[in-house]
Design an enzyme around this catalytic site. Structure first.
Site, PDB file in Angstrom:
ATOM      1  N   HIS A  44      46.127  45.997  39.850  1.00  0.00           N
ATOM      2  CA  HIS A  44      46.057  44.389  40.201  1.00  0.00           C
ATOM      3  C   HIS A  44      46.184  44.462  41.405  1.00  0.00           C
ATOM      4  CE1 HIS A  44      46.931  44.801  35.019  1.00  0.00           C
ATOM      5  NE2 HIS A  44      47.503  43.425  35.577  1.00  0.00           N
ATOM      6  N   GLU A  60      36.265  37.100  30.601  1.00  0.00           N
ATOM      7  CA  GLU A  60      35.138  37.106  31.982  1.00  0.00           C
ATOM      8  C   GLU A  60      33.730  36.551  32.259  1.00  0.00           C
ATOM      9  OE1 GLU A  60      38.884  39.001  31.849  1.00  0.00           O
ATOM     10  OE2 GLU A  60      37.437  39.073  31.100  1.00  0.00           O
TER      11      GLU A  60
END
Length: 673
Positions: A480, A413
């Site tokens: 999440h 990322e």
């Protein structure tokens, strides 16, 4: 590194005589500047100095070997890059003195700046991130089929950072023409290399990433110059990354205040004997290319240049405070070329003509329109190509736009966000998808210290949009389900949008993609397929920084965004309370006028968001309403948010965590106050 070192020799190199003489001048210039700066440091004219004395051959050799239109990403001790590329000395001196005549207008010091004119991008103090930026520039060259390379410096200490490994891995997978140059000078501040890594050569790490790597003598300017020139020629024709370790030594402190007491004296003496300037001067004299008289004349000439530059810098005005200027330079100017959506009305917030779309389809539609409107736009993210992304937002995109523009990424990322920034520096545009918003933690540094600060520091835009699928209510647990907007709302330089309707989801995404500033685009996963609404066709922009009244009312104002808008609508329907619902849509910049107007109208404010209460963005909103709308309030400002726990997995626990179940009670209490 031992105290017994081989002498510098130059007999095996083929560089022509004129270039050798020029390389000597290029070595001498930063050395003389440094000697002058050390005096200025003692005099208090400059505040800090990171000395590259004894390491000039790396900077000079690399800069001389590349073409002037190829980007170089520098570190603390790369003064020779700036001087070899003829950066005006008066601007360098003004930069180091914190004057507006420098490159950052007094906003950053030392070599923490860039210059598009000279194709130089300076570091941030975190060392490693510039390697990903260089990879992004290389990606731009490859996509544009430009026979160019980029070059990034790092130190032996910087190779321990995660960004080093992420950048190398991605560059290798994508075969990017970027040269990673490690200046192995023996020390990471006061930590010797024996405590930094266990491999024999740092270049050996390149083998693990499937890239070419080699070790050279960083004090030999001819070896550096010829090696980099040859590598660059090959990489321009056959794009690939290369890891180049340059062995050298830092004979002075990390910065002058730290000293060198921790360095063994015999090491300093041994490396001083291998000084790249004096040894190369001896070589040139032996070849008859340099005489004592020429050496003195060249020294006199450069010192005169330095004195002239210092005089010019001294004549420049000192930096003066200007709050309006500072705030005005946070963002790059943005001009929209697409029509805005029609004004919202109580009856409909959506312009016509429109078709009904799910929120996920509106996002996909916006992204597709953005790709058509911006040929330079590149999408990057995990599994977004053939697979279409875990939520299928980019399904079919690769067939329409090709694998170059719709790119699967490794799980890197930070590097991918940095590569997006590099694309922007080289004239491109990037959208980076976090597979789940929670994973943005792995790219946090690139966002808050590179993307956010770049325009403020040296007027370089950061044309990067980061999409963040967020939110709970889907039983996804702590990793999440977070909605982490408050991590970023305190970082100046970022634009942050959080749509609650399909029409705004498309319009805000198109506005974000067109904006030259970094935009964090929050999209709620639970609304993807549960929410539908009318969405205009084509390319239109919902203005960033403008809130919208979703429902007019008079009893109280519910100030919210994202999923909170839908909780509020349901609560109004359930209670019959005539609440006005203000959908912020943008959290940075924030529509203070709209907030003030709704509070003035209803005299009561309930601030609602999904993230946990403590430290949530609602605290900032409540503080602003209390400070600037106090006389309009008939009741205390009320905040309603999630519990101060991680987001739990089990449905009953998640229901307790979310504020929705407490909303009706909070509204009734506020109206009754």
């Amino acid at each position: 590194m031992t105290a017994t070192l081989p002498p510098l020799t130059y007999g095996s190199f083929t560089t022509d005589e004129a270039t050798q003489v020029k390389l000597y001048e290029d070595l001498l210039r930063p050395r003389l500047i440094e000697e002058k700066m050390l005096k200025q440091l003692r005099q208090g004219i400059i505040s800090k100095w990171f000395s590259g004395i004894g390491q000039e051959a790396i900077s000079v050799g690399c800069a001389a070997a590349l073409n002037d239109d190829e980007y170089m990403f520098t570190m603390h001790r790369n003064l020779g890059v700036f001087t070899t590329r003829n950066v005006p000395l008066e601007r360098l001196f003004a930069q180091w003195q914190g004057k507006p005549g420098g490159f950052t207008q007094g906003r950053d010091r030392s070599f923490h700046f860039g210059s598009q004119e000279h194709k130089i991008v300076g570091m941030i103090s975190h060392l490693g991130p510039q390697m990903s930026l260089a990879a992004g520039v290389a990606l731009r060259h490859k996509l544009m089929k430009e026979p160019k390379v980029s070059l990034a410096f790092t130190g032996d200490g910087g190779t321990s950072q995660g960004e080093f490994h992420e950048a190398l891995n991605t560059a290798a997978v994508w075969k990017l023409p970027v040269l990673f140059v490690v200046e192995n000078n023996g020390w990471g501040l006061s930590t010797p290399v024996s405590e930094q890594y266990a491999c024999e050569n740092l270049a050996d790490r390149g083998v693990g990433y499937g890239m070419r790597s080699l070790v050279i003598d960083g004090n030999n300017v001819l070896e550096v110059y010829e090696t980099v020139r040859q590598l660059a020629e090959e990489m321009r024709t056959n794009p690939e990354p290369v890891l180049l370790e340059c062995r050298t030594f830092r004979v002075r402190g990390h910065e002058e205040a730290s000293g060198v007491k921790y360095v063994p004296k015999d090491q300093i003496e041994a490396w001083t004997a291998r000084d790249p300037l004096s040894n190369f001067a001896t070589h040139l004299k032996e070849k008859g290319l340099l005489t004592g008289a020429k050496e003195k004349a060249l020294t006199k000439k450069i010192k005169a240049e330095i004195d002239a530059g210092l005089k010019a810098a001294a004549a420049m005005p000192d930096t003066e405070g200007d709050v309006a200027r500072e705030l005005g330079d946070i963002y790059a100017p943005s001009t929209s070329t697409a029509p805005a959506a029609a004004p919202a009305t109580p009856a409909t917030r959506n312009p016509q003509p429109a078709t009904v779309k799910r929120m996920i389809d509106a996002i996909s539609d916006g992204l597709r329109e953005g790709m058509r409107a911006h040929p330079d736009l590149v999408l990057m993210g995990q599994d977004i190509a053939d697979y279409g992304g875990v939520f299928k937002i980019t399904d079919g995109f690769m067939d329409e736009f090709g694998a170059d523009r719709v790119r699967n990424t490794p799980l890197c990322e930070s590097a991918i966000i940095g590569i997006g920034q590099g694309l922007s520096i080289a004239g491109g545009k990037a959208m980076v998808e976090m597979q789940f918003g929670d994973f943005v933690t792995c790219g946090f540094n690139q966002i808050v210290n590179n993307l956010a600060k770049l325009h403020y520091r040296w007027q370089q835009s950061a044309d990067v949009t980061v999409r963040l699928p967020v939110g709970g209510g889907v039983g996804a647990g702590p990793y999440h389900s977070q909605t982490m907007e408050a991590w970023f709302t305190s970082v100046p330089g970022l634009k942050i949008v959080y749509p609650s309707s399909p029409a705004d989801a498309k319009g805000l995404l198109l506005a974000a993609l067109a904006d030259p500033n970094p935009v964090l685009y929050f999209e709620h996963k639970a609304l993807y397929r549960s929410l539908s609404g009318e969405v205009p066709a084509g390319n239109y922009h919902t203005e960033i920084g403008k809130a919208a009244v979703t429902r007019p009312g008079s009893a109280l104002s519910i100030i919210t965004y994202g999923m909170g808008v839908h909780w509020a609508l349901k609560a109004v329907e359930a209670t019959g309370i005539d609440a006005e619902i203000l959908d912020l849509r943008s959290l940075a910049p924030l529509d203070y006028d709209a907030i003030s107007a709704t509070v003035k109208k209803t005299n009561r404010a309930l601030i609602l968001h999904e993230a946990s209460l403590t430290g949530g963005f609602g605290g900032e909103l409540a503080a602003w309403v209390g400070e600037y709308c106090f006389e309009d309030l008939d009741a205390p400002v009320r905040r309603l948010a999630a519990l101060d726990t991680p987001v739990p997995f089990a449905a009953a626990l998640e229901a307790d965590y979310m504020p929705e179940g407490r909303l009706v009670g909070a509204m009734e209490e506020l109206v009754a106050y």
